[in-house]
Design a protein around this motif. Structure first.
Motif, PDB file in Angstrom:
ATOM      1  N   ASP A 165       0.844  -1.204   0.000  1.00 47.14           N
ATOM      2  CA  ASP A 165       0.000   0.000   0.000  1.00 47.14           C
ATOM      3  C   ASP A 165       0.878   1.253   0.000  1.00 47.14           C
ATOM      4  OD1 ASP A 165      -2.434  -1.447   0.153  1.00 47.14           O
ATOM      5  OD2 ASP A 165      -2.129  -1.728   2.304  1.00 47.14           O
ATOM      6  N   ASP A 222       2.217   1.724  -3.388  1.00 49.48           N
ATOM      7  CA  ASP A 222       1.196   2.246  -4.305  1.00 49.48           C
ATOM      8  C   ASP A 222       1.011   3.754  -4.126  1.00 49.48           C
ATOM      9  OD1 ASP A 222       0.775  -0.194  -5.482  1.00 49.48           O
ATOM     10  OD2 ASP A 222      -1.001  -0.702  -4.282  1.00 49.48           O
ATOM     11  N   ILE A 223       1.067   4.229  -2.889  1.00 46.77           N
ATOM     12  CA  ILE A 223       0.942   5.669  -2.644  1.00 46.77           C
ATOM     13  C   ILE A 223       2.111   6.411  -3.294  1.00 46.77           C
ATOM     14  CG2 ILE A 223       0.995   7.484  -0.864  1.00 46.77           C
ATOM     15  CD1 ILE A 223      -0.591   5.609   0.963  1.00 46.77           C
ATOM     16  N   LYS A 234       3.813   5.443  -5.859  1.00 43.58           N
ATOM     17  CA  LYS A 234       3.580   5.426  -7.321  1.00 43.58           C
ATOM     18  C   LYS A 234       2.571   6.494  -7.707  1.00 43.58           C
ATOM     19  CE  LYS A 234       5.343   1.514  -9.562  1.00 43.58           C
ATOM     20  NZ  LYS A 234       5.166   0.212 -10.192  1.00 43.58           N
ATOM     21  N   ALA A 235       1.513   6.645  -6.892  1.00 45.08           N
ATOM     22  CA  ALA A 235       0.480   7.645  -7.192  1.00 45.08           C
ATOM     23  C   ALA A 235       1.079   9.051  -7.154  1.00 45.08           C
ATOM     24  CB  ALA A 235      -0.670   7.519  -6.199  1.00 45.08           C
ATOM     25  N   ASN A 292       3.166   9.654 -10.182  1.00 42.72           N
ATOM     26  CA  ASN A 292       2.410   9.810 -11.424  1.00 42.72           C
ATOM     27  C   ASN A 292       1.649  11.125 -11.475  1.00 42.72           C
ATOM     28  OD1 ASN A 292       3.279   7.416 -12.525  1.00 42.72           O
ATOM     29  ND2 ASN A 292       1.664   6.220 -11.538  1.00 42.72           N
ATOM     30  N   ASP A 293       1.679  11.884 -10.388  1.00 45.37           N
ATOM     31  CA  ASP A 293       1.045  13.199 -10.360  1.00 45.37           C
ATOM     32  C   ASP A 293       2.102  14.227 -10.781  1.00 45.37           C
ATOM     33  OD1 ASP A 293      -0.021  15.662  -9.732  1.00 45.37           O
ATOM     34  OD2 ASP A 293      -0.968  14.966  -7.875  1.00 45.37           O
ATOM     35  N   ASP A 330      -0.975  -4.737 -14.586  1.00 42.93           N
ATOM     36  CA  ASP A 330      -1.804  -3.649 -14.057  1.00 42.93           C
ATOM     37  C   ASP A 330      -3.283  -4.016 -14.078  1.00 42.93           C
ATOM     38  OD1 ASP A 330       0.449  -2.215 -13.571  1.00 42.93           O
ATOM     39  OD2 ASP A 330       0.334  -0.976 -15.382  1.00 42.93           O
ATOM     40  N   ASN A 333      -4.001   6.329   2.096  1.00 41.46           N
ATOM     41  CA  ASN A 333      -4.655   7.312   1.246  1.00 41.46           C
ATOM     42  C   ASN A 333      -3.609   8.319   0.751  1.00 41.46           C
ATOM     43  OD1 ASN A 333      -5.944   9.753   0.537  1.00 41.46           O
ATOM     44  ND2 ASN A 333      -7.703   9.267   1.852  1.00 41.46           N
ATOM     45  N   ALA A 334      -3.421   8.390  -0.580  1.00 42.32           N
ATOM     46  CA  ALA A 334      -2.369   9.247  -1.150  1.00 42.32           C
ATOM     47  C   ALA A 334      -2.628  10.725  -0.850  1.00 42.32           C
ATOM     48  CB  ALA A 334      -2.262   9.027  -2.651  1.00 42.32           C
ATOM     49  N   LYS A 376      -0.032  13.565   0.619  1.00 43.64           N
ATOM     50  CA  LYS A 376       0.252  14.813  -0.095  1.00 43.64           C
ATOM     51  C   LYS A 376       0.116  16.016   0.823  1.00 43.64           C
ATOM     52  CE  LYS A 376      -1.108  14.280  -4.857  1.00 43.64           C
ATOM     53  NZ  LYS A 376      -2.164  14.564  -5.827  1.00 43.64           N
TER      54      LYS A 376
END
Ligand SMILES: *Cc1c(COP(=O)(O)O)cnc(C)c1O
Length: 473
Positions: free
Chosen positions: A197, A200-201, A203-204, A207-208, A344, A457-458, A462
């Motif tokens: 998890d 994944d955050i 990576k998110a 990707n922003d 994916d 939670n990304a 942030k």
């Protein structure tokens, strides 16, 4: 030397660019355009070099945009007795049954991640100063990467570190090691979830593009090319320690999770180092063992990732694996893009038709070790008078013993020291055995800890990054 992406959708990168970028803009991983080839005469010349000088020779092949005198200064500052406890840096010892152990865990955080991260910290500082830039490192850790990054970057000018870790999933020692740091540029964030998890955050956030650019984000996760490059060096060093001449072969057994460590071994073999086999050891989280026995790769979600007593290998999505698959696909990015589109989509892929090449040309085999195996192996090694090994190294030794061929010389990589995982050591050998710990860390668990707990939670992550950086002077 130029770097290309395994997905083939972006141009070329220099070493310094690859270092600061981490993940390629097309979502792929960076690799050198070709692997330098090392002949037998060069090997013979390198055999007598110190660790730092060997690192200089190997890294000069990859870091071609850093002037030689600067690179030499940086590797000498990194690989010395002061940082790694001895001039050898990665001493090799033999167990009673002949299996060799290469000690990669004598750096400040007692795990092999220091081998690459200490170099990265110094390289970052150098490149940022040269280019007048600042950088904010984000990362995910199941324990050892995070502390290694924090100890490599603490107090460095122009750098902040935001490190995500799975809340409550690391050992007491690992938590204390990270959360006790008081440096203002170190930010620990515990996520209510698993390591994957956290990943994944990251990576998110990566990707922003707007957020990434505005806040100068980068990673030191195991996908960073600089880390792989640094790790190639100790395969050469281990080879020299275990052999008398360049006509001998050795095999390496590597306790694996994200496929970063063994990926460096794969590259060393492709460069011409006489490696017979690369033996990959997993724990109960055996996604990679499945692949090397069946050809099928199917990452698992967190519900199917077990918390084990070798926690740094509790990984069900091996982030460096794409580099190896790129080579198996003869470096054609079309199939790699297609395979990862399947990943994916949650489907995974099947490379069963390539299994022969994977075994014979690339030398890969694998084995698996369970909790009972590592407990027994730690106890056996101790009873043999060979001292204590940590649970991850024990997974390696278990698999090495199982798969060893007649007259095969195996070097098992020691990926952590037992002091980091005292609970499991006590389970294996009882509470009366003293577990050696460096004096500087005597009261580690008693120090106050600094960590922010956040939901999985990304957006929440942030927000914390913005707050801390906008508030920082
Ligand atoms: C990170 C780590 C591993 C796994 O290494 P990968 O490069 O992720 O395969 C194994 N053991 C220890 C102690 C680690 O810290």
């Amino acid at each position: 030397m130029q770097y290309i992406s395994t997905r083939g959708q972006c141009g070329h990168f220099s070493f310094s660019e690859a270092l600061l970028t981490g993940l390629a803009p097309d979502g792929g991983l960076l690799l050198p355009k070709h692997y330098p080839q090392i002949d037998t005469r060069t090997l013979a010349r390198w055999r007598i070099l110190s660790y730092a000088d060997l690192a200089f020779e190997i890294l000069s092949l990859f870091a071609t945009d850093i002037p030689s005198e600067d690179l030499r200064r940086i590797v000498r500052k990194t690989y010395n007795a002061e940082v790694f406890g001895s001039e050898e840096v990665t001493p090799v010892r033999a167990l009673r049954d002949g299996i060799r152990i290469q000690g990669l865990s004598n750096g400040p955080t007692l795990a092999f991640k220091d081998m690459a991260m200490q170099l990265l910290g110094n390289l970052f500082e150098y490149v940022l100063a040269r280019e007048g830039k600042t950088l904010n490192i984000i990362g995910a850790t199941s324990g050892d990467t995070g502390s290694a990054a924090e100890y490599a970057l603490r107090g460095k000018a122009g750098i902040h570190v935001f490190m995500l870790s799975p809340h409550g999933k690391m050992s007491a020692f690992q938590r204390a090691q990270m959360y006790s740091l008081t440096d203002k540029n170190i930010h620990n964030i515990a996520i209510e979830g698993m390591f994957d998890d956290c990943q994944d955050i990251i990576k998110a956030l990566q990707n922003d593009d707007r957020f990434k650019e505005e806040y100068h984000l980068s990673t030191v996760n195991s996908i960073n090319w600089g880390r792989i490059a640094a790790q190639i060096v100790y395969y050469f060093k281990g080879y020299f320690e275990a052999t008398q001449s360049e006509h001998e072969e050795v095999s390496f057994c590597v306790p694996s999770g994200n496929f970063g460590n063994i990926c460096a071994g794969h590259i060393a073999k492709q460069m011409g180092l006489p490696i017979r086999r690369l033996i990959l050891a997993t724990n109960e989280n055996d996604v990679l063992h499945d692949f090397f026995t069946t050809g099928r790769y199917k990452p698992r979600d967190t519900a199917n990732t077990w918390v084990t007593s070798s926690p740094s290998m509790d990984i069900s999505k091996a982030s460096n694996f794409e580099r190896f698959v790129f080579d198996v696909m003869e470096r054609d990015d079309d199939p790699v893009r297609a395979l990862w589109a399947q990943v994916d989509a949650g489907k995974g892929f099947d490379l069963g038709v390539h299994l022969d090449a994977i075994r014979n040309r690339y030398g890969f085999v694998s084995g698996k070790s369970l909790h009972a195996d590592r407990i027994r192996t730690i106890a056996e090694v101790y009873a043999d008078g060979d001292g204590l090994i940590d649970p991850h190294t024990a997974d390696g030794v278990k698999v090495a013993r199982e798969l060893r061929q007649a007259d095969e010389k195996i070097i098992c990589l020691e990926t952590a020291l037992p002091a980091k995982f005292a609970e499991t050591i006590v389970e294996a050998v009882g509470g009366d055995v003293a577990i050696p710990r460096p004096a500087a860390l005597a009261n580690l668990e008693q120090l106050p800890q600094h960590v922010t707990v956040l939901p999985n939670n990304a957006a929440a992550v942030k927000m914390v990054i913005k707050e801390r950086l906008d508030g920082a002077v």
